[in-house]
Design an enzyme around this catalytic site. Structure first.
Site, mmCIF file in Angstrom:
data_model
loop_
_atom_site.group_PDB
_atom_site.id
_atom_site.type_symbol
_atom_site.label_atom_id
_atom_site.label_comp_id
_atom_site.label_asym_id
_atom_site.label_seq_id
_atom_site.Cartn_x
_atom_site.Cartn_y
_atom_site.Cartn_z
ATOM 1 N N ARG A 1 29.471 28.862 27.785
ATOM 2 C CA ARG A 1 28.244 29.458 28.315
ATOM 3 C C ARG A 1 27.281 29.803 27.172
ATOM 4 O O ARG A 1 26.069 29.564 27.276
ATOM 5 C CB ARG A 1 28.622 30.700 29.120
ATOM 6 C CG ARG A 1 27.478 31.410 29.848
ATOM 7 C CD ARG A 1 28.105 32.439 30.777
ATOM 8 N NE ARG A 1 27.148 33.419 31.245
ATOM 9 C CZ ARG A 1 26.364 33.255 32.311
ATOM 10 N NH1 ARG A 1 26.393 32.121 32.978
ATOM 11 N NH2 ARG A 1 25.547 34.219 32.696
ATOM 12 N N LYS B 1 29.013 37.607 39.727
ATOM 13 C CA LYS B 1 28.591 38.980 39.461
ATOM 14 C C LYS B 1 27.407 39.306 40.347
ATOM 15 O O LYS B 1 26.384 38.643 40.300
ATOM 16 C CB LYS B 1 28.196 39.143 37.993
ATOM 17 C CG LYS B 1 29.364 39.062 37.025
ATOM 18 C CD LYS B 1 28.923 39.440 35.629
ATOM 19 C CE LYS B 1 30.106 39.479 34.680
ATOM 20 N NZ LYS B 1 29.689 39.902 33.328
ATOM 21 N N HIS C 1 21.165 36.059 34.474
ATOM 22 C CA HIS C 1 21.062 37.405 33.913
ATOM 23 C C HIS C 1 19.988 38.195 34.655
ATOM 24 O O HIS C 1 18.899 37.687 34.898
ATOM 25 C CB HIS C 1 20.702 37.342 32.429
ATOM 26 C CG HIS C 1 21.806 36.809 31.571
ATOM 27 N ND1 HIS C 1 21.585 36.282 30.313
ATOM 28 C CD2 HIS C 1 23.150 36.720 31.784
ATOM 29 C CE1 HIS C 1 22.732 35.899 29.792
ATOM 30 N NE2 HIS C 1 23.697 36.148 30.666
ATOM 31 N N HIS D 1 33.972 31.551 27.697
ATOM 32 C CA HIS D 1 32.603 32.060 27.622
ATOM 33 C C HIS D 1 31.825 31.401 26.485
ATOM 34 O O HIS D 1 30.592 31.413 26.493
ATOM 35 C CB HIS D 1 32.608 33.583 27.444
ATOM 36 C CG HIS D 1 31.528 34.274 28.214
ATOM 37 N ND1 HIS D 1 31.457 34.251 29.586
ATOM 38 C CD2 HIS D 1 30.452 34.994 27.803
ATOM 39 C CE1 HIS D 1 30.401 34.928 29.985
ATOM 40 N NE2 HIS D 1 29.762 35.377 28.922
ATOM 41 N N ARG E 1 29.577 30.314 34.878
ATOM 42 C CA ARG E 1 30.772 31.101 34.620
ATOM 43 C C ARG E 1 31.976 30.418 35.274
ATOM 44 O O ARG E 1 31.832 29.590 36.174
ATOM 45 C CB ARG E 1 30.631 32.512 35.179
ATOM 46 C CG ARG E 1 29.457 33.311 34.619
ATOM 47 C CD ARG E 1 29.413 34.700 35.251
ATOM 48 N NE ARG E 1 28.318 35.520 34.728
ATOM 49 C CZ ARG E 1 27.120 35.624 35.294
ATOM 50 N NH1 ARG E 1 26.869 34.950 36.424
ATOM 51 N NH2 ARG E 1 26.182 36.385 34.755
ATOM 52 N N TYR F 1 20.747 35.349 22.065
ATOM 53 C CA TYR F 1 20.709 33.952 21.656
ATOM 54 C C TYR F 1 19.575 33.676 20.677
ATOM 55 O O TYR F 1 19.582 32.656 19.989
ATOM 56 C CB TYR F 1 20.595 33.047 22.879
ATOM 57 C CG TYR F 1 21.769 33.212 23.812
ATOM 58 C CD1 TYR F 1 23.055 32.874 23.396
ATOM 59 C CD2 TYR F 1 21.616 33.743 25.088
ATOM 60 C CE1 TYR F 1 24.140 33.056 24.222
ATOM 61 C CE2 TYR F 1 22.704 33.924 25.927
ATOM 62 C CZ TYR F 1 23.966 33.583 25.485
ATOM 63 O OH TYR F 1 25.049 33.769 26.297
#
Length: 294
Positions: A242, A168, A265, A239, A143, A274
């Site tokens: 990513r 995050k 994640h 993004h 990120r 994905y």
């Protein structure tokens, strides 16, 4: 608003990007209330709360309105917990439906990745810095905040590992440092990075020289590369890099669980989108179209 942000940071452990977003929505809502003549929380009404969200829905995408509504609901919950407003205001915030994985993530083709990577002029320091930052995003899926936060001590050169401090949840994950990315970072550190006591890997080259590169600087470097690569004008975010990194890993046979670990994640469900862009794999499991038998 300051008390609200202190609550989010100290009690909820919200990341910096989340704090900035929640603060923006809270200030927009308060400005709207003042324009309506409701300067005090006790003057806020259900109708004004609903109107603020509906105005957002009218001028923004549904996903953006959903984010605004969730942020407002969170802010009103805080205000209610402090005895500043009625609980009815919390329940008055409209719920904007957003269906999980309803769309396809935008990704680059291999040709576009090549054009993007080769657009950086590595003959001068800023180009070396921007090239290394871009590789971390398009090949490792970092990120923007993770790239900006990377420090010299996070890189284990001997074992070829890098500690990524997630923007995050404040978690740390260890990722293998590929030869290409290692050479790019090493080239910048040895032949471009300004002399500075700051331990961040990527630094500013304009005033204040030697200060850590912020997220806005990383985003601008990527957007400039989009322009040099001749990409569409509406390509403005980071993004997509990513998404591209995750999709390329999937095409190489990496399992979704491993992709989730690489991207940081918490749940594999977040990475499941994905699978929708892996068209060869999807075509293999597609059922034949039913035909009407005479």
């Amino acid at each position: 608003v300051l008390q609200y942000l202190r609550y989010l940071e100290e009690l909820c452990g919200a990341a910096r990007e989340t704090l900035l977003a929640r603060a923006r929505y809270a200030r927009e809502f308060l400005a709207h209330q003042r324009a309506c003549g409701a300067d005090r929380p006790c003057d806020w009404s259900v109708e004004q709360v609903m109107q603020w969200v509906m105005d957002y829905l009218g001028r923004c995408k549904r996903s953006s309105a959903h984010t605004a509504a969730c942020s407002l609901r969170n802010f009103l919950r805080f205000a209610h917990s402090r005895g500043l407003c009625d609980a009815r205001l919390v329940h008055a915030v409209p719920k904007i439906p957003v269906w999980r994985h309803e769309g396809l993530p935008r990704v680059m083709t291999e040709d576009q990745v090549l054009r993007f990577i080769t657009s950086f002029d590595r003959s001068y320091p800023v180009g070396r810095r921007d090239y290394a930052m871009a590789l971390l995003m398009v090949e490792m899926g970092l990120r923007v905040g993770e790239v900006a936060a990377l420090e010299l001590d996070d890189i284990d050169w001997r074992n070829g590992m890098v500690a990524v401090r997630s923007s995050k949840g404040r978690r740390v994950r260890l990722l293998p440092l590929t030869d290409r990315i290692g050479k790019a970072i090493s080239s910048y550190i040895r032949h471009g990075r300004p002399a500075s006591k700051d331990r961040h890997v990527f630094l500013r080259h304009t005033l204040p020289v030697g200060a850590p590169a912020k997220c806005t600087l990383v985003r601008r470097a990527v957007c400039r590369a989009y322009v040099r690569s001749g990409f569409p004008d509406n390509w403005s975010g980071t993004h997509m890099l990513r998404h591209t990194a995750a999709t390329r890993l999937l095409h190489r046979g990496v399992r979704l669980k491993e992709i989730a670990d690489i991207l940081g994640h918490r749940s594999i469900d977040t990475s499941a989108i994905y699978a929708k862009v892996d068209l060869p794999a999807l075509s293999a499991v597609a059922l034949p179209w039913p035909e009407v038998q005479p």
